[in-house]
Design a protein around this motif. Structure first.
Motif, short mmCIF file in Angstrom:
data_model
loop_
_atom_site.label_atom_id
_atom_site.label_comp_id
_atom_site.label_asym_id
_atom_site.label_seq_id
_atom_site.Cartn_x
_atom_site.Cartn_y
_atom_site.Cartn_z
N ILE A 158 5.35 0.15 2.22
CA ILE A 158 4.75 -1.09 2.72
C ILE A 158 3.88 -1.64 1.60
O ILE A 158 2.84 -1.05 1.27
CB ILE A 158 3.93 -0.84 4.00
CG1 ILE A 158 4.86 -0.28 5.08
CG2 ILE A 158 3.23 -2.11 4.45
CD1 ILE A 158 4.18 0.11 6.35
N GLY A 159 4.33 -2.73 1.02
CA GLY A 159 3.67 -3.22 -0.19
C GLY A 159 3.85 -2.17 -1.26
O GLY A 159 4.96 -1.77 -1.57
N ASP A 160 2.74 -1.67 -1.79
CA ASP A 160 2.83 -0.61 -2.79
C ASP A 160 2.37 0.74 -2.24
O ASP A 160 2.06 1.66 -2.99
CB ASP A 160 2.02 -0.98 -4.04
CG ASP A 160 0.55 -1.21 -3.73
OD1 ASP A 160 0.18 -1.28 -2.55
OD2 ASP A 160 -0.24 -1.30 -4.69
N ILE A 161 2.35 0.87 -0.91
CA ILE A 161 1.90 2.09 -0.26
C ILE A 161 3.10 2.85 0.32
O ILE A 161 3.89 2.29 1.06
CB ILE A 161 0.91 1.78 0.89
CG1 ILE A 161 -0.32 1.04 0.37
CG2 ILE A 161 0.51 3.05 1.61
CD1 ILE A 161 -1.23 0.54 1.49
N GLU A 162 3.21 4.13 -0.04
CA GLU A 162 4.20 5.01 0.57
C GLU A 162 3.59 5.56 1.86
O GLU A 162 2.44 6.01 1.85
CB GLU A 162 4.55 6.18 -0.35
CG GLU A 162 5.35 5.78 -1.56
CD GLU A 162 6.82 5.56 -1.23
OE1 GLU A 162 7.32 6.12 -0.24
OE2 GLU A 162 7.46 4.82 -1.99
N VAL A 163 4.35 5.49 2.95
CA VAL A 163 3.84 5.97 4.24
C VAL A 163 4.85 6.89 4.90
O VAL A 163 6.05 6.76 4.72
CB VAL A 163 3.51 4.79 5.20
CG1 VAL A 163 2.35 3.95 4.69
CG2 VAL A 163 4.73 3.92 5.46
N LEU A 164 4.31 7.82 5.67
CA LEU A 164 5.11 8.66 6.54
C LEU A 164 5.16 7.95 7.88
O LEU A 164 4.13 7.52 8.39
CB LEU A 164 4.47 10.04 6.69
CG LEU A 164 5.21 11.05 7.55
CD1 LEU A 164 6.57 11.41 6.94
CD2 LEU A 164 4.35 12.31 7.71
#
Length: 129
Positions: free
Chosen positions: A52-58
């Motif tokens: 999401i954008g430049d964020i990696e999320v679980l």
């Protein structure tokens, strides 16, 4: 599972890592894992993540119903030969094994969806140290 997505949402929007930690440690969550291929040659693709954008999320769900709804509504995200399984994990284990620098996307495709940024997760982890 007795998680209240709105309480978790409140803890994140109010930037209250103590409340978030208390809710996580006391709760159970669902991760989705995909397996691809024939039964004798299955390849586990691991838990579902997103960027999401430049964020990696679980990708995490507060209930099995939320996870099931997501799979049903987002069927086009999965390949025809992929099997999707729900894995129930305790909140403290989720925090322990969440990769460094990852955030959490809680209950995507719901009214209560929220992104928990890696910096907030880091603040929560500091409370556990």
């Amino acid at each position: 599972m007795s998680n209240s997505p709105s309480s978790i949402h409140d803890a994140v929007t109010e930037r209250d890592p103590r409340q978030f930690l208390d809710l996580m440690v006391g709760g159970e969550f669902v991760l989705l894992s995909t397996t691809r291929g024939e039964e004798d040659e299955q390849q586990n693709m691991g838990a579902i993540t997103a960027e999401i954008g430049d964020i990696e999320v679980l990708v995490v769900f507060s209930t099995e119903q939320s996870a099931g709804h997501f799979v049903h509504e987002s069927g086009d995200l999965f390949e025809e030969d992929e099997e999707v399984d729900g894995i129930v994990v305790e909140g403290d284990a989720l925090l322990d094994y969440l990769p460094e620098g990852f955030g959490i996307l809680l209950d995507p495709e719901s009214d209560e969806a929220i992104v928990v940024e890696p910096s907030f997760i880091a603040a929560v982890r500091e409370l556990r140290a």
